[in-house]
Write a protein that holds these residues in place. Structure first.
Motif, PDB file in Angstrom:
ATOM      1  N   MET A   1     -13.312  -2.561  -1.646  1.00 12.13           N
ATOM      2  CA  MET A   1     -12.292  -2.627  -0.618  1.00 12.13           C
ATOM      3  C   MET A   1     -12.873  -3.261   0.645  1.00 12.13           C
ATOM      4  O   MET A   1     -14.002  -2.997   1.011  1.00 12.13           O
ATOM      5  CB  MET A   1     -11.761  -1.235  -0.270  1.00 12.13           C
ATOM      6  CG  MET A   1     -10.900  -0.611  -1.335  1.00 12.13           C
ATOM      7  SD  MET A   1     -10.258   0.994  -0.824  1.00 12.13           S
ATOM      8  CE  MET A   1      -8.720   0.495  -0.126  1.00 12.13           C
ATOM      9  N   THR A   2     -12.066  -4.026   1.289  1.00 14.98           N
ATOM     10  CA  THR A   2     -12.489  -4.632   2.534  1.00 14.98           C
ATOM     11  C   THR A   2     -12.070  -3.750   3.703  1.00 14.98           C
ATOM     12  O   THR A   2     -11.266  -2.824   3.556  1.00 14.98           O
ATOM     13  CB  THR A   2     -11.856  -6.024   2.704  1.00 14.98           C
ATOM     14  OG1 THR A   2     -10.441  -5.855   2.829  1.00 14.98           O
ATOM     15  CG2 THR A   2     -12.184  -6.927   1.546  1.00 14.98           C
ATOM     16  N   TYR A   3     -12.596  -4.060   4.874  1.00  9.91           N
ATOM     17  CA  TYR A   3     -12.254  -3.316   6.081  1.00  9.91           C
ATOM     18  C   TYR A   3     -10.753  -3.391   6.349  1.00  9.91           C
ATOM     19  O   TYR A   3     -10.129  -2.394   6.711  1.00  9.91           O
ATOM     20  CB  TYR A   3     -13.043  -3.877   7.268  1.00  9.91           C
ATOM     21  CG  TYR A   3     -12.718  -3.212   8.579  1.00  9.91           C
ATOM     22  CD1 TYR A   3     -13.188  -1.934   8.859  1.00  9.91           C
ATOM     23  CD2 TYR A   3     -11.935  -3.856   9.525  1.00  9.91           C
ATOM     24  CE1 TYR A   3     -12.891  -1.316  10.053  1.00  9.91           C
ATOM     25  CE2 TYR A   3     -11.630  -3.243  10.725  1.00  9.91           C
ATOM     26  CZ  TYR A   3     -12.112  -1.973  10.987  1.00  9.91           C
ATOM     27  OH  TYR A   3     -11.809  -1.362  12.175  1.00  9.91           O
ATOM     28  N   ARG A   4     -10.169  -4.552   6.129  1.00  5.68           N
ATOM     29  CA  ARG A   4      -8.728  -4.726   6.364  1.00  5.68           C
ATOM     30  C   ARG A   4      -7.909  -3.863   5.407  1.00  5.68           C
ATOM     31  O   ARG A   4      -6.912  -3.249   5.796  1.00  5.68           O
ATOM     32  CB  ARG A   4      -8.344  -6.188   6.219  1.00  5.68           C
ATOM     33  CG  ARG A   4      -6.877  -6.419   6.518  1.00  5.68           C
ATOM     34  CD  ARG A   4      -6.554  -7.873   6.717  1.00  5.68           C
ATOM     35  NE  ARG A   4      -5.171  -7.969   7.146  1.00  5.68           N
ATOM     36  CZ  ARG A   4      -4.304  -8.787   6.633  1.00  5.68           C
ATOM     37  NH1 ARG A   4      -4.664  -9.633   5.703  1.00  5.68           N
ATOM     38  NH2 ARG A   4      -3.070  -8.809   7.065  1.00  5.68           N
ATOM     39  N   MET A   5      -8.324  -3.823   4.150  1.00  5.56           N
ATOM     40  CA  MET A   5      -7.625  -2.987   3.170  1.00  5.56           C
ATOM     41  C   MET A   5      -7.737  -1.516   3.565  1.00  5.56           C
ATOM     42  O   MET A   5      -6.776  -0.759   3.417  1.00  5.56           O
ATOM     43  CB  MET A   5      -8.181  -3.218   1.769  1.00  5.56           C
ATOM     44  CG  MET A   5      -7.846  -4.581   1.202  1.00  5.56           C
ATOM     45  SD  MET A   5      -8.688  -4.920  -0.352  1.00  5.56           S
ATOM     46  CE  MET A   5      -7.914  -3.768  -1.445  1.00  5.56           C
ATOM     47  N   GLN A   7      -8.019  -0.326   6.618  1.00  8.11           N
ATOM     48  CA  GLN A   7      -7.109  -0.126   7.748  1.00  8.11           C
ATOM     49  C   GLN A   7      -5.665  -0.026   7.284  1.00  8.11           C
ATOM     50  O   GLN A   7      -4.912   0.833   7.753  1.00  8.11           O
ATOM     51  CB  GLN A   7      -7.233  -1.273   8.746  1.00  8.11           C
ATOM     52  CG  GLN A   7      -8.402  -1.170   9.672  1.00  8.11           C
ATOM     53  CD  GLN A   7      -8.358  -2.272  10.711  1.00  8.11           C
ATOM     54  OE1 GLN A   7      -8.112  -3.429  10.388  1.00  8.11           O
ATOM     55  NE2 GLN A   7      -8.590  -1.898  11.960  1.00  8.11           N
ATOM     56  N   GLU A   8      -5.264  -0.888   6.380  1.00  7.81           N
ATOM     57  CA  GLU A   8      -3.887  -0.874   5.874  1.00  7.81           C
ATOM     58  C   GLU A   8      -3.599   0.428   5.130  1.00  7.81           C
ATOM     59  O   GLU A   8      -2.510   0.991   5.256  1.00  7.81           O
ATOM     60  CB  GLU A   8      -3.643  -2.073   4.971  1.00  7.81           C
ATOM     61  CG  GLU A   8      -3.604  -3.391   5.721  1.00  7.81           C
ATOM     62  CD  GLU A   8      -3.519  -4.590   4.796  1.00  7.81           C
ATOM     63  OE1 GLU A   8      -3.532  -4.404   3.557  1.00  7.81           O
ATOM     64  OE2 GLU A   8      -3.438  -5.717   5.314  1.00  7.81           O
ATOM     65  N   VAL A  14      -0.925   7.413   7.215  1.00 10.59           N
ATOM     66  CA  VAL A  14      -0.450   8.084   8.425  1.00 10.59           C
ATOM     67  C   VAL A  14       1.065   7.987   8.523  1.00 10.59           C
ATOM     68  O   VAL A  14       1.738   8.958   8.898  1.00 10.59           O
ATOM     69  CB  VAL A  14      -1.139   7.493   9.679  1.00 10.59           C
ATOM     70  CG1 VAL A  14      -0.459   7.958  10.954  1.00 10.59           C
ATOM     71  CG2 VAL A  14      -2.612   7.871   9.687  1.00 10.59           C
ATOM     72  N   GLU A  15       1.624   6.860   8.170  1.00 10.60           N
ATOM     73  CA  GLU A  15       3.079   6.683   8.219  1.00 10.60           C
ATOM     74  C   GLU A  15       3.786   7.640   7.257  1.00 10.60           C
ATOM     75  O   GLU A  15       4.806   8.243   7.606  1.00 10.60           O
ATOM     76  CB  GLU A  15       3.449   5.229   7.916  1.00 10.60           C
ATOM     77  CG  GLU A  15       4.910   4.922   8.080  1.00 10.60           C
ATOM     78  CD  GLU A  15       5.412   5.110   9.501  1.00 10.60           C
ATOM     79  OE1 GLU A  15       6.595   5.474   9.666  1.00 10.60           O
ATOM     80  OE2 GLU A  15       4.630   4.919  10.444  1.00 10.60           O
TER      81      GLU A  15
END
Length: 71
Positions: A1-5, A7-8, A14-15
């Protein structure tokens, strides 16, 4: 997993938790704990100077950690 993944995923997680809490549902996360909505009744608060204020009722979110996290 990447940092962006990462975060998403966290944003989506959270949503989902926020939506469930807004609908007054409890949310339990294995290994972490549970979130639930508690209703606080109206009450009077008296300050040191003698002033009395009526505090309105409200809903709050409470978190109970699992036993593994408490130690």
């Amino acid at each position: 997993m990447t940092y962006r993944m990462d975060q998403e995923f966290v944003q989506a997680f959270v949503e989902v938790v926020r939506e469930q809490i807004a609908q007054r549902n409890s949310v339990r996360i294995d290994g972490v704990g549970s979130f639930r909505v508690e209703h606080r009744k109206q009450f009077q608060k008296q300050y040191d100077n003698g002033r009395v204020v009526m505090m309105p009722p409200k809903d709050t979110i409470s978190f109970t950690p699992e036993k593994q996290l408490q130690s």
